[in-house]
Write a protein that holds these residues in place. Structure first.
Motif, PDB file in Angstrom:
ATOM      1  N   VAL A  28     -27.329 -10.142 -10.071  1.00 23.64           N
ATOM      2  CA  VAL A  28     -28.728 -10.367 -10.419  1.00 23.64           C
ATOM      3  C   VAL A  28     -28.843 -11.652 -11.219  1.00 23.64           C
ATOM      4  CG1 VAL A  28     -29.318  -7.907 -10.421  1.00 23.64           C
ATOM      5  CG2 VAL A  28     -28.627  -9.009 -12.552  1.00 23.64           C
ATOM      6  N   ALA A  29     -29.981 -12.287 -11.096  1.00 22.38           N
ATOM      7  CA  ALA A  29     -30.307 -13.426 -11.950  1.00 22.38           C
ATOM      8  C   ALA A  29     -31.126 -12.884 -13.115  1.00 22.38           C
ATOM      9  CB  ALA A  29     -31.113 -14.459 -11.169  1.00 22.38           C
ATOM     10  N   TYR A  30     -31.030 -13.561 -14.257  1.00 22.99           N
ATOM     11  CA  TYR A  30     -31.847 -13.128 -15.391  1.00 22.99           C
ATOM     12  C   TYR A  30     -32.522 -14.326 -16.044  1.00 22.99           C
ATOM     13  CZ  TYR A  30     -27.599 -14.206 -18.172  1.00 22.99           C
ATOM     14  OH  TYR A  30     -26.506 -14.807 -18.732  1.00 22.99           O
ATOM     15  N   GLN A  31     -33.563 -14.003 -16.824  1.00 20.51           N
ATOM     16  CA  GLN A  31     -34.381 -15.022 -17.467  1.00 20.51           C
ATOM     17  C   GLN A  31     -34.372 -14.896 -18.989  1.00 20.51           C
ATOM     18  OE1 GLN A  31     -37.924 -13.956 -15.171  1.00 20.51           O
ATOM     19  NE2 GLN A  31     -37.759 -15.897 -14.090  1.00 20.51           N
ATOM     20  N   ASN A  32     -33.406 -14.162 -19.518  1.00 21.67           N
ATOM     21  CA  ASN A  32     -33.301 -14.007 -20.963  1.00 21.67           C
ATOM     22  C   ASN A  32     -33.003 -15.351 -21.622  1.00 21.67           C
ATOM     23  OD1 ASN A  32     -32.512 -11.489 -19.519  1.00 21.67           O
ATOM     24  ND2 ASN A  32     -32.544 -10.663 -21.585  1.00 21.67           N
ATOM     25  N   THR A  33     -33.355 -15.477 -22.882  1.00 21.69           N
ATOM     26  CA  THR A  33     -33.053 -16.680 -23.643  1.00 21.69           C
ATOM     27  C   THR A  33     -31.546 -16.909 -23.644  1.00 21.69           C
ATOM     28  OG1 THR A  33     -34.953 -16.265 -25.054  1.00 21.69           O
ATOM     29  CG2 THR A  33     -33.281 -17.774 -25.904  1.00 21.69           C
ATOM     30  N   ALA A  34     -31.138 -18.147 -23.444  1.00 23.77           N
ATOM     31  CA  ALA A  34     -29.713 -18.490 -23.448  1.00 23.77           C
ATOM     32  C   ALA A  34     -29.063 -18.028 -24.753  1.00 23.77           C
ATOM     33  CB  ALA A  34     -29.536 -19.988 -23.264  1.00 23.77           C
ATOM     34  N   THR A  41     -25.173  -5.406 -24.361  1.00 15.96           N
ATOM     35  CA  THR A  41     -26.162  -5.619 -23.303  1.00 15.96           C
ATOM     36  C   THR A  41     -25.951  -4.642 -22.150  1.00 15.96           C
ATOM     37  OG1 THR A  41     -26.375  -7.957 -23.865  1.00 15.96           O
ATOM     38  CG2 THR A  41     -27.061  -7.312 -21.651  1.00 15.96           C
ATOM     39  N   VAL A  42     -27.056  -4.031 -21.687  1.00  6.95           N
ATOM     40  CA  VAL A  42     -27.048  -3.167 -20.505  1.00  6.95           C
ATOM     41  C   VAL A  42     -28.041  -3.745 -19.503  1.00  6.95           C
ATOM     42  CG1 VAL A  42     -26.343  -1.085 -21.757  1.00  6.95           C
ATOM     43  CG2 VAL A  42     -28.786  -1.608 -21.503  1.00  6.95           C
ATOM     44  N   ALA A  43     -28.022  -3.239 -18.293  1.00 10.33           N
ATOM     45  CA  ALA A  43     -28.858  -3.793 -17.226  1.00 10.33           C
ATOM     46  C   ALA A  43     -30.338  -3.799 -17.600  1.00 10.33           C
ATOM     47  CB  ALA A  43     -28.628  -3.022 -15.925  1.00 10.33           C
ATOM     48  N   ALA A  44     -30.803  -2.784 -18.307  1.00 10.03           N
ATOM     49  CA  ALA A  44     -32.216  -2.714 -18.686  1.00 10.03           C
ATOM     50  C   ALA A  44     -32.615  -3.842 -19.639  1.00 10.03           C
ATOM     51  CB  ALA A  44     -32.520  -1.366 -19.328  1.00 10.03           C
ATOM     52  N   ASP A  45     -31.644  -4.465 -20.305  1.00 13.90           N
ATOM     53  CA  ASP A  45     -31.937  -5.573 -21.219  1.00 13.90           C
ATOM     54  C   ASP A  45     -32.184  -6.886 -20.490  1.00 13.90           C
ATOM     55  OD1 ASP A  45     -31.539  -3.897 -23.441  1.00 13.90           O
ATOM     56  OD2 ASP A  45     -29.382  -4.341 -23.476  1.00 13.90           O
ATOM     57  N   LEU A  46     -31.806  -6.957 -19.216  1.00 13.52           N
ATOM     58  CA  LEU A  46     -31.948  -8.201 -18.462  1.00 13.52           C
ATOM     59  C   LEU A  46     -33.375  -8.351 -17.941  1.00 13.52           C
ATOM     60  CD1 LEU A  46     -28.671  -8.092 -16.340  1.00 13.52           C
ATOM     61  CD2 LEU A  46     -29.061  -9.275 -18.512  1.00 13.52           C
ATOM     62  N   THR A  47     -33.973  -9.486 -18.219  1.00 15.11           N
ATOM     63  CA  THR A  47     -35.283  -9.806 -17.666  1.00 15.11           C
ATOM     64  C   THR A  47     -35.036 -10.525 -16.350  1.00 15.11           C
ATOM     65  OG1 THR A  47     -36.207 -10.047 -19.870  1.00 15.11           O
ATOM     66  CG2 THR A  47     -37.448 -11.038 -18.045  1.00 15.11           C
ATOM     67  N   GLN A  48     -35.385  -9.866 -15.247  1.00 20.76           N
ATOM     68  CA  GLN A  48     -35.112 -10.424 -13.928  1.00 20.76           C
ATOM     69  C   GLN A  48     -36.377 -11.018 -13.324  1.00 20.76           C
ATOM     70  OE1 GLN A  48     -32.723  -7.874 -11.351  1.00 20.76           O
ATOM     71  NE2 GLN A  48     -32.280  -6.594 -13.126  1.00 20.76           N
ATOM     72  N   GLY A  90     -41.617 -17.120 -11.199  1.00 20.32           N
ATOM     73  CA  GLY A  90     -42.332 -16.699 -12.393  1.00 20.32           C
ATOM     74  C   GLY A  90     -41.620 -17.039 -13.687  1.00 20.32           C
ATOM     75  N   GLY A  91     -40.742 -18.015 -13.674  1.00 23.69           N
ATOM     76  CA  GLY A  91     -40.031 -18.432 -14.882  1.00 23.69           C
ATOM     77  C   GLY A  91     -38.657 -18.941 -14.527  1.00 23.69           C
ATOM     78  N   ASP A  92     -38.069 -19.685 -15.423  1.00 22.58           N
ATOM     79  CA  ASP A  92     -36.735 -20.247 -15.189  1.00 22.58           C
ATOM     80  C   ASP A  92     -35.659 -19.171 -15.264  1.00 22.58           C
ATOM     81  OD1 ASP A  92     -37.910 -22.701 -14.993  1.00 22.58           O
ATOM     82  OD2 ASP A  92     -37.263 -23.408 -16.962  1.00 22.58           O
ATOM     83  N   VAL A  93     -34.658 -19.291 -14.409  1.00 31.33           N
ATOM     84  CA  VAL A  93     -33.488 -18.409 -14.453  1.00 31.33           C
ATOM     85  C   VAL A  93     -32.487 -19.046 -15.403  1.00 31.33           C
ATOM     86  CG1 VAL A  93     -31.547 -17.518 -13.113  1.00 31.33           C
ATOM     87  CG2 VAL A  93     -33.850 -17.464 -12.153  1.00 31.33           C
ATOM     88  N   THR A  94     -31.987 -18.254 -16.341  1.00 33.24           N
ATOM     89  CA  THR A  94     -31.058 -18.776 -17.350  1.00 33.24           C
ATOM     90  C   THR A  94     -29.627 -18.299 -17.152  1.00 33.24           C
ATOM     91  OG1 THR A  94     -31.630 -16.945 -18.823  1.00 33.24           O
ATOM     92  CG2 THR A  94     -32.865 -19.015 -19.081  1.00 33.24           C
ATOM     93  N   GLY A  95     -29.418 -17.322 -16.235  1.00 34.10           N
ATOM     94  CA  GLY A  95     -28.061 -16.836 -16.021  1.00 34.10           C
ATOM     95  C   GLY A  95     -27.980 -15.846 -14.875  1.00 34.10           C
ATOM     96  N   ALA A  96     -26.754 -15.360 -14.662  1.00 31.36           N
ATOM     97  CA  ALA A  96     -26.494 -14.376 -13.615  1.00 31.36           C
ATOM     98  C   ALA A  96     -25.552 -13.311 -14.163  1.00 31.36           C
ATOM     99  CB  ALA A  96     -25.881 -15.035 -12.384  1.00 31.36           C
ATOM    100  N   ALA A  97     -25.675 -12.099 -13.628  1.00 34.42           N
ATOM    101  CA  ALA A  97     -24.849 -10.990 -14.094  1.00 34.42           C
ATOM    102  C   ALA A  97     -24.446 -10.107 -12.929  1.00 34.42           C
ATOM    103  CB  ALA A  97     -25.624 -10.162 -15.120  1.00 34.42           C
ATOM    104  N   ILE A  98     -23.262  -9.508 -13.052  1.00 39.77           N
ATOM    105  CA  ILE A  98     -22.813  -8.479 -12.119  1.00 39.77           C
ATOM    106  C   ILE A  98     -23.108  -7.147 -12.787  1.00 39.77           C
ATOM    107  CG2 ILE A  98     -20.846  -7.438 -10.942  1.00 39.77           C
ATOM    108  CD1 ILE A  98     -19.516 -10.198 -10.967  1.00 39.77           C
ATOM    109  N   ILE A  99     -23.831  -6.283 -12.069  1.00 34.81           N
ATOM    110  CA  ILE A  99     -24.147  -4.982 -12.641  1.00 34.81           C
ATOM    111  C   ILE A  99     -23.646  -3.869 -11.727  1.00 34.81           C
ATOM    112  CG2 ILE A  99     -26.144  -5.848 -13.926  1.00 34.81           C
ATOM    113  CD1 ILE A  99     -27.951  -4.541 -11.851  1.00 34.81           C
ATOM    114  N   TYR A 100     -23.392  -2.732 -12.338  1.00 36.29           N
ATOM    115  CA  TYR A 100     -23.048  -1.504 -11.635  1.00 36.29           C
ATOM    116  C   TYR A 100     -23.905  -0.410 -12.262  1.00 36.29           C
ATOM    117  CZ  TYR A 100     -20.642   2.750 -10.327  1.00 36.29           C
ATOM    118  OH  TYR A 100     -20.372   4.017  -9.854  1.00 36.29           O
TER     119      TYR A 100
END
Length: 131
Positions: A28-34, A41-48, A90-100
């Motif tokens: 997933v890509a996320y838009q959280n502040t760098a 951090t858990v998946a629900a914390d990621l703003t996608q 709808g906003g800049d992507v600041t990172g990527a994460a692997i989630i399960y």
């Protein structure tokens, strides 16, 4: 000699159970502040980004391998997972994460935020996430 350790075979077995023989992993890509994610951090914390305009989580169903505990991944097509934007996300992507499921297995902030626009692509080399 060592008094404690995990031999290469053990590292491979851990990696194989996690990636090769494990359940479905998603990128997933996320838009959280760098620099805002941490060990709790858990998946629900990621703003996608919204799933419109070419963004959607990517199922990592390619080929995983492990040598001495170092994991590699080759995506089916293209070689690396990629999002192709058909418009703004709808906003800049600041990172990527692997989630399960609800867990974040790995995350990494991008060096430079990605602004999605029609015709632009964001490609992720997973070796930067699982190294």
């Amino acid at each position: 000699m060592a008094t404690v350790g995990t031999p290469n075979g053990g590292l491979d077995e851990i990696a194989l159970r996690t990636y090769v023989n494990g359940a479905d992993l998603t990128l997933v890509a996320y838009q959280n502040t760098a620099d805002s994610l941490d060990a709790d951090t858990v998946a629900a914390d990621l703003t996608q980004p919204a799933t419109a305009n070419g963004y959607a989580p990517i199922l990592l169903d390619g080929t995983w391998a492990s040598t001495n505990g170092v994991v590699t991944y080759t995506h089916s097509t293209p070689t690396h997972p990629k999002w192709s934007a058909t418009g703004s996300w709808g906003g800049d992507v600041t990172g990527a994460a692997i989630i399960y499921g609800t867990e974040v297995m790995h995350f990494k902030d991008l060096t430079t935020a990605f602004t999605a626009a029609s015709g632009k692509s964001l490609t992720i080399d997973l070796t930067t996430l699982v190294a």
